[in-house]
Design an enzyme around this catalytic site. Structure first.
Site, short mmCIF file in Angstrom:
data_model
loop_
_atom_site.label_atom_id
_atom_site.label_comp_id
_atom_site.label_asym_id
_atom_site.label_seq_id
_atom_site.Cartn_x
_atom_site.Cartn_y
_atom_site.Cartn_z
N MET A 92 8.16 -13.26 10.22
CA MET A 92 8.89 -12.38 10.89
C MET A 92 8.45 -12.56 12.57
SD MET A 92 11.62 -11.70 9.31
CE MET A 92 11.90 -11.92 7.61
N TYR A 183 2.50 -0.10 18.20
CA TYR A 183 3.26 0.27 17.04
C TYR A 183 4.27 1.57 17.32
CZ TYR A 183 4.12 1.89 12.01
OH TYR A 183 4.56 2.32 10.74
N ILE A 218 1.03 6.40 3.92
CA ILE A 218 1.23 5.95 2.35
C ILE A 218 0.24 5.16 1.83
CG2 ILE A 218 3.02 4.82 0.93
CD1 ILE A 218 4.04 7.45 2.49
N THR A 220 -0.72 2.50 0.84
CA THR A 220 -0.48 0.84 0.60
C THR A 220 -1.87 0.36 1.04
OG1 THR A 220 0.15 0.65 2.94
CG2 THR A 220 1.79 0.94 1.23
#
Length: 291
Positions: A92, A183, A218, A220
């Site tokens: 991406m 970010y 989260i 991940t």
């Protein structure tokens, strides 16, 4: 001052009542046969979102950079009940690749009902901003411009199906956080673009929806690896998060906060008590582990 306190208490009571007594339920059968493109879906939250749609019998296309992991996720989707599962490896960071992914999804799936934008990258490490522009450019490209490119390329198909766009954002897109400047910038851009797009759909009396998922920390693999020893927060379940995101998408909710009580109060109080919110959040960082 008393009036402000009363107003805040009223807001808190209202949100507590809404959170515990809301009765919206998701009709899983309404998803059967729907066509779903999920980006950033070889691992983590995107993988779990793919599994949630698979369990409801959707046609799924997943994309990420790692081909072997995509193949494994697609295979698991079929085992869970997906009507079909396709995959394409793509970077991406290349906007032409993002365009191709959307176009290929429309062709392979025969249209598109859900566009789930989940991928992240290009923002560099977790630390102080030292003037390097590469992470800024990389994060803007991967975390914002590629989202817009995918949306642009899929827009006609979504208009035809009166479909839904699901944008995975972050608390960092609502409240500026240290150590992730690039970010944060990309997430603020996402919030602005997609909230504006949602209003345009409404003004056109379109049934298309935009759901923005405002997420916290989260569990991940990538998130834990990047910040696990730098924050004192406990990571929330990616499986539970995926279920809530998919539910919000199916119900066409404009936004979702997860974990709710870990994010929503700070967002509500941000404008009233910015200094207090900043001090509370700053205490979550383990500064000796951050460079």
């Amino acid at each position: 001052m008393a009036g402000v306190i009363l107003l805040l208490l009223s807001l808190c009571v209202g949100y507590i009542a809404y959170y515990f007594f809301r009765t919206e339920s998701m009709n899983k059968e309404s998803v059967r046969g729907k066509r779903v493109l999920i980006t950033g879906s070889s691992t983590g939250l995107g993988e779990q979102i793919a599994y949630e749609f698979a369990r409801m019998g959707a046609h799924i296309m997943i994309t990420a950079r790692r081909l072997q992991q995509l193949q494994e996720v697609a295979s698991q989707c079929m085992k869970l009940g997906a009507a079909s599962a396709h995959y394409v490896a793509s970077d991406m960071g290349n906007l032409e690749s993002a365009q191709s992914v959307a176009q290929e999804a429309v062709v392979k799936l025969g249209g598109l009902d859900y566009l789930v934008l989940n991928h992240i990258g290009g923002s560099g490490g977790f630390g102080f901003f030292k003037g390097d522009m590469d992470p800024v450019v990389g994060s803007t490209t991967v975390n914002f411009l590629s989202y817009v490119q995918l949306t642009s390329s899929a827009l006609s198909a979504l208009q035809e199906s009166q479909g839904s766009i699901v944008v995975i954002s972050s608390m960092s897109g609502r409240i500026g956080a240290p150590f992730t400047t690039s970010y944060c910038a990309s997430k603020f851009a996402l919030e602005g673009f997609y909230s504006s797009l949602r209003r345009e759909f409404a003004l056109q009396n379109s049934k298309m929806s935009v759901t923005v998922a405002v997420l916290g920390y989260i569990d991940t693999e990538n998130a834990v690896k990047k910040v696990g020893n730098k924050v004192s927060m406990t990571a929330s379940s990616k499986e539970d998060c995926a279920r809530e995101v998919v539910k919000a998408a199916v119900l066409q909710q404009p936004e979702i906060f997860y974990p709710y009580w870990g994010i929503k109060p700070f967002v509500l109080l941000r404008d009233w008590f910015p200094g207090l919110v900043a001090k509370i959040l700053d205490k979550c960082y383990i500064l000796e582990n951050i460079q």
